[in-house]
Scaffold this active site. Structure first.
Site, PDB file in Angstrom:
ATOM      1  NE  ARG A 235      51.453  42.093  38.011  1.00 47.91           N
ATOM      2  CZ  ARG A 235      50.452  42.360  37.740  1.00 47.91           C
ATOM      3  NH1 ARG A 235      49.511  42.977  38.425  1.00 47.91           N
ATOM      4  NH2 ARG A 235      50.140  41.825  36.333  1.00 47.91           N
ATOM      5  CG  ASP A 259      43.543  45.098  43.970  1.00 46.85           C
ATOM      6  OD1 ASP A 259      42.654  44.655  44.823  1.00 46.85           O
ATOM      7  OD2 ASP A 259      43.539  44.956  42.724  1.00 46.85           O
ATOM      8  CD  GLU A 264      48.654  39.094  43.622  1.00 42.26           C
ATOM      9  OE1 GLU A 264      48.847  40.168  44.298  1.00 42.26           O
ATOM     10  OE2 GLU A 264      47.842  38.830  42.635  1.00 42.26           O
ATOM     11  CG  HIS A 295      45.520  41.211  41.585  1.00 38.00           C
ATOM     12  ND1 HIS A 295      46.807  40.886  41.370  1.00 38.00           N
ATOM     13  CD2 HIS A 295      45.010  41.788  40.382  1.00 38.00           C
ATOM     14  CE1 HIS A 295      47.252  41.368  40.290  1.00 38.00           C
ATOM     15  NE2 HIS A 295      46.309  42.180  39.654  1.00 38.00           N
TER      16      HIS A 295
END
Ligand code: NAD
Length: 330
Positions: A235, A259, A264, A295
């Site tokens: 996260r 990622d 985001e 992600h």
């Protein structure tokens, strides 16, 4: 049995069709999410599967579903914060989720980021774009079996990550307040401080909790080795992004593979105007020793098939009055 599947993504359709053929159940796939505008579409169906991050709605929506005879909602995600669990309980609706769909998918993406950064591919690419193809001693690489990898959070994904690095011959350290016997053979358990100070690759795999928010910030980056590579497949808010940018620019650490980013939600899995992208993303993106993916660590054929199958199997189980081990408890 007739099931309505809300929030159906294109990647899911073929697995839903296969599941229908195998089980003889009927699934109506709709792209909309389950909310006050779409709830009436569930009329006449036995069960519901959904995938969404937006809340479904207030207690009235659950009352309406119960009046239609709906007894369960199965989310194809691990997260279940979009449900009003009190309203579910009050209306006799069981919620199931999919907590483990393919830890290996995320572990492999973490390794991919780490190898890209370890072999300095971003640095070579940016120099080659300027016509510089030289073998610069500054860019000499290391090999993975000589590296010490520190895993923070040795759960399903951290454990799969540890197994991969161990198989490649790396020394694998792990920090997790809850020891897991399943993964113990692959790691040397240690404390967080030792990982921060000694690991060449630091891989984050904890949930985002008040206690883990910003767990990597300026003091931790300052204590890391200058060749350290930080990998975050978990996260975004586990890392203080402004401090990370400073640490990268000041060469306190060697690279970051991300990622997930703290902010985001406005742009990952969306098409947006490049000018509207947040400033921290733009800054990170210009650095050759940073690799960002939107992600998608989970986004493999295996994960999507498992999410679909586990969720639809749970619909059948719960509608038939059986218990599922994936039931979410209040
Ligand atoms: P998990 O619950 O199996 O494991 C998490 C581990 O973290 C547990 O063993 C727990 O004891 C440990 N932990 C908790 N607090 C800690 C702390 N302060 N320090 C060290 N360890 C701590 O979870 P998982 O399924 O392995 O997921 C790990 C992370 O990956 C989560 O943040 C999840 O949201 C994220 N995730 C990302 C993607 C992606 O596509 N990038 C996909 C799925 C999950």
């Amino acid at each position: 049995m007739k099931i309505i599947m809300y929030g159906t993504g294109n990647a899911e359709r073929k697995y839903v069709k296969e599941w229908m053929e195998e089980t003889g159940n009927e699934v109506k796939m709709v792209t909309e999410q389950l909310n006050a505008q779409t709830v009436d579409e569930a009329q006449g169906f036995d069960g519901i599967s959904t995938q969404q991050t937006k809340p479904l709605g207030g207690p009235a929506l659950y009352k309406k579903l119960a009046a239609m005879g709906i007894k369960q909602i199965s989310t194809r995600t691990a997260g279940f914060d979009m449900f009003d669990l009190n309203a579910c309980r009050d209306n006799g609706i069981t919620v199931t989720n999919v907590t483990v769909y393919s830890p290996r998918a995320i572990a492999e993406m973490g390794l991919t980021h780490a190898m890209y950064l370890l072999r300095r591919i971003g640095d070579y690419t940016s120099r080659m774009e300027e016509g510089d193809f030289r073998w610069n001693p500054e860019l000499i690489s290391n090999e993975i079996y000589n590296q010490t990898v520190g895993i923070i959070g040795l759960g399903n994904i951290g454990g799969a990550t540890a197994q991969i690095y161990k198989a490649l011959g790396a020394r694998v350290l792990a920090y997790d307040p809850n020891k897991n016997v399943e993964y113990a053979p692959y790691v040397e358990y240690t404390d967080l401080d030792t990982i921060i100070k000694t690991a060449d690759i630091i891989s984050l795999h904890t949930p985002l909790l008040p206690s883990t928010k910003n767990m990597l910030a300026a003091p931790q980056f300052a204590a890391m080795k200058n060749n350290a590579i930080v990998i975050n497949m978990a996260r975004g808010a586990l890392i203080n992004t402004a401090d990370l940018i400073d640490a990268l620019k000041n060469k306190e650490i060697a690279g970051a593979g991300l990622d997930t980013l703290a902010d985001e939600t406005g742009f990952f899995n969306h098409e947006v105007a490049v000018d509207d992208l947040p400033d921290d993303y733009k800054q990170l993106q210009t650095l050759p020793n940073v690799l960002i993916t939107p992600h998608v660590a989970f986004f493999t054929q295996t994960s999507i098939r498992n999410m679909v199958e586990i969720s639809l199997n749970d619909v059948v189980k719960v509608v038939n009055g059986q218990h599922s081990r994936n039931e979410v408890r209040l």
